[in-house]
Design a protein around this motif. Structure first.
Motif, PDB file in Angstrom:
ATOM      1  N   ASN A 147       0.877  -1.179   0.000  1.00  0.00           N
ATOM      2  CA  ASN A 147       0.000   0.000   0.000  1.00  0.00           C
ATOM      3  C   ASN A 147       0.911   1.225   0.000  1.00  0.00           C
ATOM      4  O   ASN A 147       1.670   1.441   0.950  1.00  0.00           O
ATOM      5  CB  ASN A 147      -0.923  -0.003   1.218  1.00  0.00           C
ATOM      6  CG  ASN A 147      -1.995   1.094   1.155  1.00  0.00           C
ATOM      7  OD1 ASN A 147      -2.259   1.660   0.093  1.00  0.00           O
ATOM      8  ND2 ASN A 147      -2.626   1.372   2.293  1.00  0.00           N
ATOM      9  N   GLN A 148       0.855   1.999  -1.091  1.00  0.00           N
ATOM     10  CA  GLN A 148       1.697   3.204  -1.219  1.00  0.00           C
ATOM     11  C   GLN A 148       0.881   4.402  -0.736  1.00  0.00           C
ATOM     12  O   GLN A 148      -0.143   4.724  -1.338  1.00  0.00           O
ATOM     13  CB  GLN A 148       2.126   3.388  -2.680  1.00  0.00           C
ATOM     14  CG  GLN A 148       3.022   4.592  -2.867  1.00  0.00           C
ATOM     15  CD  GLN A 148       3.349   4.876  -4.329  1.00  0.00           C
ATOM     16  OE1 GLN A 148       2.972   5.910  -4.868  1.00  0.00           O
ATOM     17  NE2 GLN A 148       4.050   3.967  -4.983  1.00  0.00           N
ATOM     18  N   VAL A 149       1.349   5.037   0.335  1.00  0.00           N
ATOM     19  CA  VAL A 149       0.558   6.110   0.955  1.00  0.00           C
ATOM     20  C   VAL A 149       1.443   7.303   1.296  1.00  0.00           C
ATOM     21  O   VAL A 149       2.667   7.167   1.420  1.00  0.00           O
ATOM     22  CB  VAL A 149      -0.118   5.610   2.254  1.00  0.00           C
ATOM     23  CG1 VAL A 149      -1.142   4.530   1.952  1.00  0.00           C
ATOM     24  CG2 VAL A 149       0.908   5.105   3.273  1.00  0.00           C
ATOM     25  N   GLU A 150       0.801   8.456   1.472  1.00  0.00           N
ATOM     26  CA  GLU A 150       1.567   9.617   1.933  1.00  0.00           C
ATOM     27  C   GLU A 150       2.115   9.311   3.329  1.00  0.00           C
ATOM     28  O   GLU A 150       1.373   8.959   4.243  1.00  0.00           O
ATOM     29  CB  GLU A 150       0.685  10.880   1.981  1.00  0.00           C
ATOM     30  CG  GLU A 150       1.504  12.084   2.435  1.00  0.00           C
ATOM     31  CD  GLU A 150       0.724  13.393   2.509  1.00  0.00           C
ATOM     32  OE1 GLU A 150      -0.393  13.494   1.972  1.00  0.00           O
ATOM     33  OE2 GLU A 150       1.289  14.333   3.127  1.00  0.00           O
ATOM     34  N   LEU A 151       3.415   9.455   3.488  1.00  0.00           N
ATOM     35  CA  LEU A 151       4.047   9.131   4.779  1.00  0.00           C
ATOM     36  C   LEU A 151       5.400   9.829   4.876  1.00  0.00           C
ATOM     37  O   LEU A 151       6.243   9.721   3.980  1.00  0.00           O
ATOM     38  CB  LEU A 151       4.247   7.596   4.863  1.00  0.00           C
ATOM     39  CG  LEU A 151       4.313   6.953   6.256  1.00  0.00           C
ATOM     40  CD1 LEU A 151       4.211   5.437   6.148  1.00  0.00           C
ATOM     41  CD2 LEU A 151       5.551   7.311   7.041  1.00  0.00           C
ATOM     42  N   HIS A 152       5.565  10.581   5.941  1.00  0.00           N
ATOM     43  CA  HIS A 152       6.825  11.291   6.234  1.00  0.00           C
ATOM     44  C   HIS A 152       6.770  11.638   7.715  1.00  0.00           C
ATOM     45  O   HIS A 152       5.728  11.387   8.368  1.00  0.00           O
ATOM     46  CB  HIS A 152       6.954  12.543   5.337  1.00  0.00           C
ATOM     47  CG  HIS A 152       5.668  13.292   5.143  1.00  0.00           C
ATOM     48  ND1 HIS A 152       5.101  14.042   6.150  1.00  0.00           N
ATOM     49  CD2 HIS A 152       4.790  13.338   4.105  1.00  0.00           C
ATOM     50  CE1 HIS A 152       3.959  14.556   5.723  1.00  0.00           C
ATOM     51  NE2 HIS A 152       3.729  14.131   4.478  1.00  0.00           N
ATOM     52  N   PRO A 176       8.097  11.048   0.488  1.00  0.00           N
ATOM     53  CA  PRO A 176       8.856  10.685   1.688  1.00  0.00           C
ATOM     54  C   PRO A 176       9.642  11.856   2.264  1.00  0.00           C
ATOM     55  O   PRO A 176       9.954  11.856   3.455  1.00  0.00           O
ATOM     56  CB  PRO A 176       9.802   9.580   1.183  1.00  0.00           C
ATOM     57  CG  PRO A 176       9.944   9.831  -0.286  1.00  0.00           C
ATOM     58  CD  PRO A 176       8.593  10.346  -0.713  1.00  0.00           C
ATOM     59  N   LEU A 177       9.939  12.866   1.419  1.00  0.00           N
ATOM     60  CA  LEU A 177      10.673  14.048   1.890  1.00  0.00           C
ATOM     61  C   LEU A 177       9.714  15.196   2.220  1.00  0.00           C
ATOM     62  O   LEU A 177      10.148  16.348   2.362  1.00  0.00           O
ATOM     63  CB  LEU A 177      11.668  14.518   0.818  1.00  0.00           C
ATOM     64  CG  LEU A 177      12.722  13.492   0.383  1.00  0.00           C
ATOM     65  CD1 LEU A 177      13.542  14.031  -0.801  1.00  0.00           C
ATOM     66  CD2 LEU A 177      13.641  13.138   1.548  1.00  0.00           C
ATOM     67  N   GLY A 178       8.420  14.881   2.304  1.00  0.00           N
ATOM     68  CA  GLY A 178       7.446  15.954   2.526  1.00  0.00           C
ATOM     69  C   GLY A 178       7.477  16.960   1.389  1.00  0.00           C
ATOM     70  O   GLY A 178       7.237  18.149   1.595  1.00  0.00           O
ATOM     71  N   GLN A 179       7.787  16.470   0.201  1.00  0.00           N
ATOM     72  CA  GLN A 179       7.887  17.293  -1.019  1.00  0.00           C
ATOM     73  C   GLN A 179       8.961  18.372  -0.891  1.00  0.00           C
ATOM     74  O   GLN A 179       8.890  19.423  -1.527  1.00  0.00           O
ATOM     75  CB  GLN A 179       6.511  17.868  -1.422  1.00  0.00           C
ATOM     76  CG  GLN A 179       5.538  16.743  -1.788  1.00  0.00           C
ATOM     77  CD  GLN A 179       4.197  17.207  -2.314  1.00  0.00           C
ATOM     78  OE1 GLN A 179       3.946  18.399  -2.456  1.00  0.00           O
ATOM     79  NE2 GLN A 179       3.324  16.252  -2.616  1.00  0.00           N
ATOM     80  N   GLN A 202      18.762  13.212   3.584  1.00  0.00           N
ATOM     81  CA  GLN A 202      19.353  11.898   3.878  1.00  0.00           C
ATOM     82  C   GLN A 202      18.890  11.370   5.241  1.00  0.00           C
ATOM     83  O   GLN A 202      18.642  10.176   5.392  1.00  0.00           O
ATOM     84  CB  GLN A 202      20.881  11.984   3.813  1.00  0.00           C
ATOM     85  CG  GLN A 202      21.397  12.124   2.385  1.00  0.00           C
ATOM     86  CD  GLN A 202      22.900  12.334   2.331  1.00  0.00           C
ATOM     87  OE1 GLN A 202      23.457  13.101   3.122  1.00  0.00           O
ATOM     88  NE2 GLN A 202      23.552  11.662   1.408  1.00  0.00           N
ATOM     89  N   VAL A 203      18.772  12.285   6.209  1.00  0.00           N
ATOM     90  CA  VAL A 203      18.317  11.863   7.549  1.00  0.00           C
ATOM     91  C   VAL A 203      16.864  11.376   7.488  1.00  0.00           C
ATOM     92  O   VAL A 203      16.517  10.343   8.068  1.00  0.00           O
ATOM     93  CB  VAL A 203      18.483  13.026   8.557  1.00  0.00           C
ATOM     94  CG1 VAL A 203      17.680  12.783   9.826  1.00  0.00           C
ATOM     95  CG2 VAL A 203      19.963  13.192   8.880  1.00  0.00           C
ATOM     96  N   VAL A 204      16.033  12.105   6.756  1.00  0.00           N
ATOM     97  CA  VAL A 204      14.623  11.687   6.648  1.00  0.00           C
ATOM     98  C   VAL A 204      14.528  10.329   5.935  1.00  0.00           C
ATOM     99  O   VAL A 204      13.768   9.443   6.355  1.00  0.00           O
ATOM    100  CB  VAL A 204      13.796  12.773   5.920  1.00  0.00           C
ATOM    101  CG1 VAL A 204      12.403  12.263   5.600  1.00  0.00           C
ATOM    102  CG2 VAL A 204      13.714  14.035   6.778  1.00  0.00           C
ATOM    103  N   LEU A 205      15.315  10.150   4.898  1.00  0.00           N
ATOM    104  CA  LEU A 205      15.273   8.859   4.181  1.00  0.00           C
ATOM    105  C   LEU A 205      15.762   7.728   5.085  1.00  0.00           C
ATOM    106  O   LEU A 205      15.215   6.618   5.072  1.00  0.00           O
ATOM    107  CB  LEU A 205      16.098   8.935   2.887  1.00  0.00           C
ATOM    108  CG  LEU A 205      15.481   9.855   1.824  1.00  0.00           C
ATOM    109  CD1 LEU A 205      16.443  10.064   0.652  1.00  0.00           C
ATOM    110  CD2 LEU A 205      14.142   9.299   1.311  1.00  0.00           C
TER     111      LEU A 205
END
Ligand SMILES: NC(=O)C1=CN([C@@H]2O[C@H](COP(=O)(O)OP(=O)(O)OC[C@H]3O[C@@H](n4cnc5c(N)ncnc54)[C@H](OP(=O)(O)O)[C@@H]3O)[C@@H](O)[C@H]2O)C=CC1
Ligand SMILES: O=C(O)C(=O)[C@@H](O)[C@H](O)C(=O)CO
Length: 263
Positions: A147-152, A176-179, A202-205
């Motif tokens: 399931n591909q969903v908005e997530l960050h 994933p980077l909040g755009q 890089q930290v968020v990823l």
């Protein structure tokens, strides 16, 4: 499926070829597109032109809202497959449940047929809420692979992730980077980034990867394309993961899947 891939939303068709070429050269082996992005042709061209073996690249595309329904879904798949120029698509997703149409179960039955015929290797969904997932499972007995969903960090989707875990569904994070917005300037993120001599992105990823999400960051900037895949040479400490996990605001950037029926 590689845990880190390359997204191409908002990349025009002609620009998708150089962007995906750059991504493949940087080491990405998973590409996320969709019929609605209008760039399946450009993505397919980059894969065809690349020195990377087709069997080493994982390609995801998605069925758009206007194409819901059993027969329409099969026709939409034919069109996507032809634009991509692929014999087999690795992962085919229902892009949105579009509840007002009430056709996602019929669409899912067509997806199961495509998988049984070997035209797709795996089938999944995108933007499905727990109730939508439960209905698919109850009415067809077939659990989506993904399931591909908005997530960050600002939208962590705890309830959905728990549902996925219970049913063996892989969680894939879009935006994933909040755009690339405020999140990358958040002091909690930038402080951890400074400590590791890494970028905020890089930290968020790393946060995504360490909590088990599949990620598909998008960039058309060659340096960022390379930066976003250079995340396997460092690790966040448990307390850094915990600090990032306090940032949840439950706020969406994109549409609410219970209400979005756009065509
Ligand atoms: N299933 C769905 O409904 C949806 C799926 N998606 C998928 O998820 C993918 C990723 O999501 P997306 O919405 O594109 O957003 P991302 O969170 O991936 O952010 C992309 C933005 O961040 C910028 N950016 C990328 N890398 C960096 C970096 N290292 N430092 C600073 N800024 C950076 C990009 O700029 P630039 O390109 O200029 O470098 C772009 O503006 C999409 O491309 C698509 O494949 C997205 C939305 C909905
Ligand atoms: O990018 C996608 O995959 C999307 O579905 C979104 O862009 C969506 O169409 C949207 O944001 C509409 O406003």
């Amino acid at each position: 499926m590689p845990q880190l891939g390359f997204g191409v939303w908002q990349v025009p068709d002609a620009e998708a070829t150089p962007a995906v070429t750059e991504a493949l050269q940087a080491g990405y082996r998973s590409i996320d597109t969709a019929a609605a992005y209008g760039n399946e042709g450009g993505v397919g061209a980059a894969i065809a032109q690349s020195d990377v073996d087709r069997s080493d690249v994982f390609v995801t595309t998605k069925l758009w809202n206007a194409d819901h329904g059993h027969d329409s879904a099969l026709r939409a798949f034919d069109a996507s497959q032809s634009k991509l120029g692929l014999d087999v698509v690795d992962l085919y997703l229902i892009h949105w449940p579009t509840p007002a149409r009430d056709l996602y179960v019929d669409t899912w039955k067509a997806f199961v047929e495509l998988r049984e015929e070997g035209r797709v290797r795996a089938i999944g969904v995108s933007n499905f809420q727990p109730a939508h997932l439960q209905r698919l499972i109850d009415e067809t007995g077939v659990v989506p692979a993904v399931n591909q969903v908005e997530l960050h960090p600002y939208l962590q989707q705890a309830e959905l992730r728990a549902f996925h875990e219970k049913h063996g569904i892989h969680t894939e994070a879009w935006s994933p980077l909040g755009q690339g917005g405020e999140l990358l300037e958040d002091p909690v993120v930038t402080e951890i980034a400074a400590r590791h001599d890494r970028s905020a992105a890089q930290v968020v990823l790393r946060w995504h990867l360490q909590i088990g999400n599949i990620v598909i960051p998008k960039s058309v900037t060659p340096a960022r394309i390379r930066e976003n895949i250079d995340v396997f040479g460092f690790e966040l400490a448990d307390e850094e993961i915990a600090a990032l996990s306090t940032l949840d605001r439950g706020g969406r950037i994109g549409p609410n899947p219970d209400e979005f029926n756009g065509s």
